[in-house]
Write an enzyme that holds these catalytic residues in place. Sequence first.
Site: not given
Length: 377
Positions: A83, A359
């Site tokens: 985003s 990650n």
Amino acid sequence: MGAVGLAAAAALTAASFTSPAAADAGVGHARTQEALDAAVKDGVPGATGQVDDRYSIWTGTSGVGDLKTGAPRSAVDRYRIGSMTKTFVATVLLQLEAEGRLDLDDKVDKWLPGVVEGNGHDGRRISVRQLLNHTSGIFSYTADPDFLERGFTEKFLEHRYDTYTPAQLVGIAMRHEPLFEPGAGWSYSNTNYTLAGMIVEKVSGHSYEDEIGRRIVKPLGLYATSVPRTASSMPKPSSRAYSKLSLAPKPTDPTHDVTELNPSAAGSAGAMVSGSGDLNRFYSALLGGKLLPAQQLKEMKTTVPVSGAGLITGYGLGLMKFEPSCGVSVWGHGGNIQGSASQAVTTPDGKHSLAFNFNGDWAGNSQAVIEAEYCPE
């Protein structure tokens, strides 16, 4: 992007007595490194981040970038920024406004006639501004139960290469009723920025990807930044990305490699790829007044209140206001997408910037990293 938007950001309320002046001075990054390490201890495979301040560039890594080989995270990793794409899209729209090519108070239907309609949605009553600050009331397509199942459970493994058009994503949202009347509330909706990307194309005559490249990526020399359309692979250097693929993940759930995916499911709400250095350069330039005239930057920083989101206290036009416990305010955005959780923030003058990535998308306190960097004592 993420399944639940801002709800993915962990709340942080730890007390600190550091003064704003000391926080802004960038005194050391030991606590920032400790916060990255804590995320790994919490279950994130690896973390990488960078700080750019008045004095130096600091990089920190922790954990691994590949669970099979044990290769460590790299300070120059590229990663999916989710985003944070929204800040780039909002910047382009505000540049177009500064050029007199649209007005933030234009109704969505002026640019996308008939696109926002059905089940109570009405693009004739929603402004471009309300898209950008999430006060439109438009249902977020990522909250659709079928979309959630295909994207955030093990069904993702069957659908990871599916291609979506922006019209399809908006169509998913239009199957649901609005959350509230336009302007009557605030709710994070990825559909808002799908529509914003469509408006960029209608106004400029070029795709949002091309406009971001021409207006932001190329002028700032963001060589690690790209805006993929449907390409599923990651550019190098990069680490693998991991997910539990569960709407209620537990540490004991299987860990899946979700590195390859078709980013069209995120599109202008969250498809971009970047790196910590590039993100610091972008947010520093934005807050430093290098990308927008003063009036447009003021509009971007005009916030509506956000509650229950930890350090995030307000949302502007594609820009979040964070308030760590020591009194300093910083501006930026977060970004979650399958296998990747990232944050990038900078001080109001753009001179002390932090960007980092986990990650793994099921653990780690990203807001604790922000707190550690800006309230180091």
